[in-house]
Scaffold this active site. Structure first.
Site, PDB file in Angstrom:
ATOM      1  N   TYR A   1     -64.809  66.628  -0.652  1.00 19.60           N
ATOM      2  CA  TYR A   1     -64.387  67.969  -1.059  1.00 19.60           C
ATOM      3  C   TYR A   1     -63.228  67.914  -2.060  1.00 19.60           C
ATOM      4  O   TYR A   1     -63.012  68.847  -2.819  1.00 19.60           O
ATOM      5  CB  TYR A   1     -63.978  68.820   0.155  1.00 19.60           C
ATOM      6  CG  TYR A   1     -65.148  69.272   1.011  1.00 19.60           C
ATOM      7  CD1 TYR A   1     -66.372  68.621   0.945  1.00 19.60           C
ATOM      8  CD2 TYR A   1     -65.034  70.345   1.876  1.00 19.60           C
ATOM      9  CE1 TYR A   1     -67.448  69.008   1.711  1.00 19.60           C
ATOM     10  CE2 TYR A   1     -66.110  70.750   2.660  1.00 19.60           C
ATOM     11  CZ  TYR A   1     -67.310  70.080   2.570  1.00 19.60           C
ATOM     12  OH  TYR A   1     -68.373  70.477   3.340  1.00 19.60           O
TER      13      TYR A   1
ATOM     14  N   LYS B   1     -71.843  57.573   8.231  1.00 11.19           N
ATOM     15  CA  LYS B   1     -73.143  57.245   7.635  1.00 11.19           C
ATOM     16  C   LYS B   1     -72.996  55.835   7.080  1.00 11.19           C
ATOM     17  O   LYS B   1     -73.205  55.581   5.884  1.00 11.19           O
ATOM     18  CB  LYS B   1     -73.494  58.282   6.548  1.00 11.19           C
ATOM     19  CG  LYS B   1     -74.907  58.203   6.027  1.00 11.19           C
ATOM     20  CD  LYS B   1     -75.970  58.644   7.021  1.00 11.19           C
ATOM     21  CE  LYS B   1     -77.365  58.375   6.488  1.00 11.19           C
ATOM     22  NZ  LYS B   1     -78.428  58.628   7.486  1.00 11.19           N
TER      23      LYS B   1
ATOM     24  N   ASP C   1     -76.777  61.816  11.212  1.00 12.32           N
ATOM     25  CA  ASP C   1     -78.075  62.462  11.485  1.00 12.32           C
ATOM     26  C   ASP C   1     -78.373  62.444  12.986  1.00 12.32           C
ATOM     27  O   ASP C   1     -78.837  63.426  13.565  1.00 12.32           O
ATOM     28  CB  ASP C   1     -79.202  61.824  10.657  1.00 12.32           C
ATOM     29  CG  ASP C   1     -79.162  60.307  10.638  1.00 12.32           C
ATOM     30  OD1 ASP C   1     -78.214  59.706  11.206  1.00 12.32           O
ATOM     31  OD2 ASP C   1     -80.086  59.703  10.066  1.00 12.32           O
TER      32      ASP C   1
ATOM     33  N   ASP D   1     -67.385  69.632   8.589  1.00 14.77           N
ATOM     34  CA  ASP D   1     -67.692  71.007   8.197  1.00 14.77           C
ATOM     35  C   ASP D   1     -69.041  71.401   8.787  1.00 14.77           C
ATOM     36  O   ASP D   1     -69.195  72.446   9.423  1.00 14.77           O
ATOM     37  CB  ASP D   1     -67.717  71.080   6.654  1.00 14.77           C
ATOM     38  CG  ASP D   1     -67.882  72.495   6.127  1.00 14.77           C
ATOM     39  OD1 ASP D   1     -67.648  73.456   6.889  1.00 14.77           O
ATOM     40  OD2 ASP D   1     -68.259  72.635   4.943  1.00 14.77           O
TER      41      ASP D   1
ATOM     42  N   ASP E   1     -69.904  73.700  12.564  1.00 12.99           N
ATOM     43  CA  ASP E   1     -70.706  74.928  12.589  1.00 12.99           C
ATOM     44  C   ASP E   1     -71.859  74.792  13.580  1.00 12.99           C
ATOM     45  O   ASP E   1     -72.193  75.733  14.293  1.00 12.99           O
ATOM     46  CB  ASP E   1     -71.274  75.244  11.192  1.00 12.99           C
ATOM     47  CG  ASP E   1     -70.397  76.218  10.420  1.00 12.99           C
ATOM     48  OD1 ASP E   1     -69.169  76.232  10.669  1.00 12.99           O
ATOM     49  OD2 ASP E   1     -70.925  76.956   9.565  1.00 12.99           O
TER      50      ASP E   1
HETATM   51  C1  IPM Z   1     -64.752  76.009   6.773  1.00 15.18           C
HETATM   52  C2  IPM Z   1     -65.388  76.654   5.587  1.00 15.18           C
HETATM   53  C3  IPM Z   1     -64.672  76.152   4.351  1.00 15.18           C
HETATM   54  C4  IPM Z   1     -64.796  74.643   4.306  1.00 15.18           C
HETATM   55  C5  IPM Z   1     -65.182  76.767   3.032  1.00 15.18           C
HETATM   56  C6  IPM Z   1     -65.229  78.270   3.097  1.00 15.18           C
HETATM   57  C7  IPM Z   1     -64.370  76.311   1.860  1.00 15.18           C
HETATM   58  O1  IPM Z   1     -66.744  76.380   5.564  1.00 15.18           O
HETATM   59  O2  IPM Z   1     -63.560  76.247   7.037  1.00 15.18           O
HETATM   60  O3  IPM Z   1     -65.440  75.255   7.457  1.00 15.18           O
HETATM   61  O4  IPM Z   1     -65.805  74.112   3.862  1.00 15.18           O
HETATM   62  O5  IPM Z   1     -63.883  73.978   4.766  1.00 15.18           O
HETATM   63 MG    MG Z   2     -67.466  75.397   7.270  1.00 17.29          MG
END
Ligand code: IPM
Ligand code: MG
Length: 362
Positions: free
Chosen positions: A145, A195, A227, A251, A255
């Protein structure tokens, strides 16, 4: 009495309304635990755009610099307005900007399945019934990133775009240490996600994490390919305690883990750096579609405030007090729309806050 400064950045969408509830909870903590919080409000995201023409104005950064911690709401606007100056890049500018400005390299994202909410999980019930309590520790200021160079060059069919995945030994070591140290206070297991079968960066990641693991013989260490980790989360989430990940994998997997709890409106997060300073924010986002209606779930914001008390102020008893109040309210059947099920009592943002407050004050 001890005085602590908190930069309050409600942001956009449901941010301001859930923040209001979280501040009420912090007010109750002030009187119960004999501390004094000095709230410094500041604008961020789309909310800052009209006044400053920036998503992260210098004045906001200054207020954060002068504070002991940041309580962050959420940023982001309606989908149909995404391509306007006001909203373009708002998350990257606000969030990545703050993370980098304060070198908040460690992101802690708990994904806990509350037994009372197991019905909302997309997992098959024989899996969700066992419950799970995972902490994703995500590296937050490095990796692909932020790695340089990134860019585009050429044109037509020959046009290329590139990002750089890059980690230094120091960056890997410091995040690995965070993971092993929090694991010592939990169930003493770290699964490091990589990975290493393909990427050189990840071969190095695995090597440095392994070296670090030897300094924590009381913590079980296990490497896992990303994976496989994505799959294991859905098949057997109970096997995980702390999942240590680089920026991108963290990230994605945070989620996934969050979704498995069935309730995005419940999940807090902490972003911390070298000292006690940190930024605390709900995982769910600004939810502009329900903003202003008084129906948003304030629990993620409240639990983020609780994480702030734990990690920045070392107020463990107050943290556990809030967490316990939240759990009791859920067990008593109070639910906002996002976690409501037939037979439960449906409440709005403010009433959910008041119910939690009542148990905190008792
Ligand atoms: C998170 C979000 C952010 C990230 C984005 C919105 C930049 O997805 O906090 O996980 O990727 O870190
Ligand atoms: Mg995120």
């Amino acid at each position: 009495m001890e005085m602590k400064r908190i930069a309050v950045l409600p942001g956009d969408g449901i941010g301001p309304e859930v923040m209001q509830v979280a501040l009420k909870i912090l007010d109750a903590v002030q009187s119960k635990y004999n501390v004094c919080f000095d709230y410094r409000h500041a604008l961020v995201g789309g909310a800052a755009w009209n006044d400053y023409g920036s998503h992260l104005p210098e004045e906001t950064l200054k207020i954060c610099r002068e504070s002991d911690a940041i309580l962050f709401g959420s940023v982001g606007g309606p989908v149909r307005e995404q391509d306007t100056d006001k909203w373009r890049g708002v998350e990257v500018h606000s969030l990545l900007g703050l993370r980098k400005a304060f070198e908040l390299y460690a992101n802690l994202r708990p994904a806990k399945l509350y037994p009372a909410l197991a019905f909302a999980s997309p997992l098959r019930s024989d899996i969700s019934q066992k419950g799970f309590d995972i902490l994703v520790v995500r590296e937050l200021t490095g990796g692909i990133y932020f790695g340089q160079p990134k860019g585009r060059r050429g044109s037509g069919d020959a046009e290329t775009a590139f990002d750089t995945m890059l980690y230094s030994r120091a960056e890997i070591r410091r995040i690995a240490k965070v993971a092993f140290e929090v694991a010592q206070k939990r169930r003493r297991k770290v699964t490091s996600v990589d990975k290493a079968n393909v990427l050189t960066t990840m071969v190095f990641w695995r090597q440095v994490v392994e070296e670090t693991a030897r300094e924590y013989p009381d913590v079980e260490y296990e490497p896992m390919y990303v994976d496989n980790a994505a799959m294991q989360l859905t098949k057997n989430p109970q096997q995980f305690d702390v999942m240590l990940c680089g920026n991108m994998f963290g990230d994605i997997l945070s989620d996934e883990a969050a979704a498995l709890t069935g309730s995005l409106g419940m999940l807090p997060s902490a972003s911390i750096g070298m000292g006690k300073f940190g930024m605390y924010e709900p995982g769910g986002g600004s939810a502009p579609d329900i903003a202003g209606q008084g129906i948003a779930n304030p629990i993620a914001q409240i639990l983020s405030a609780a994480m702030l008390l734990r990690y920045s102020f070392g107020m463990i008893a107050a943290t556990e007090d809030i967490e316990h109040a939240v759990e009791t309210v859920l067990n008593d059947g109070y639910r906002t729309a996002d976690i409501w099920q037939k037979g439960n009592r449906k409440v709005g943002t403010a009433e959910m806050g008041d119910q939690i407050l009542k148990r905190l004050e008792s």
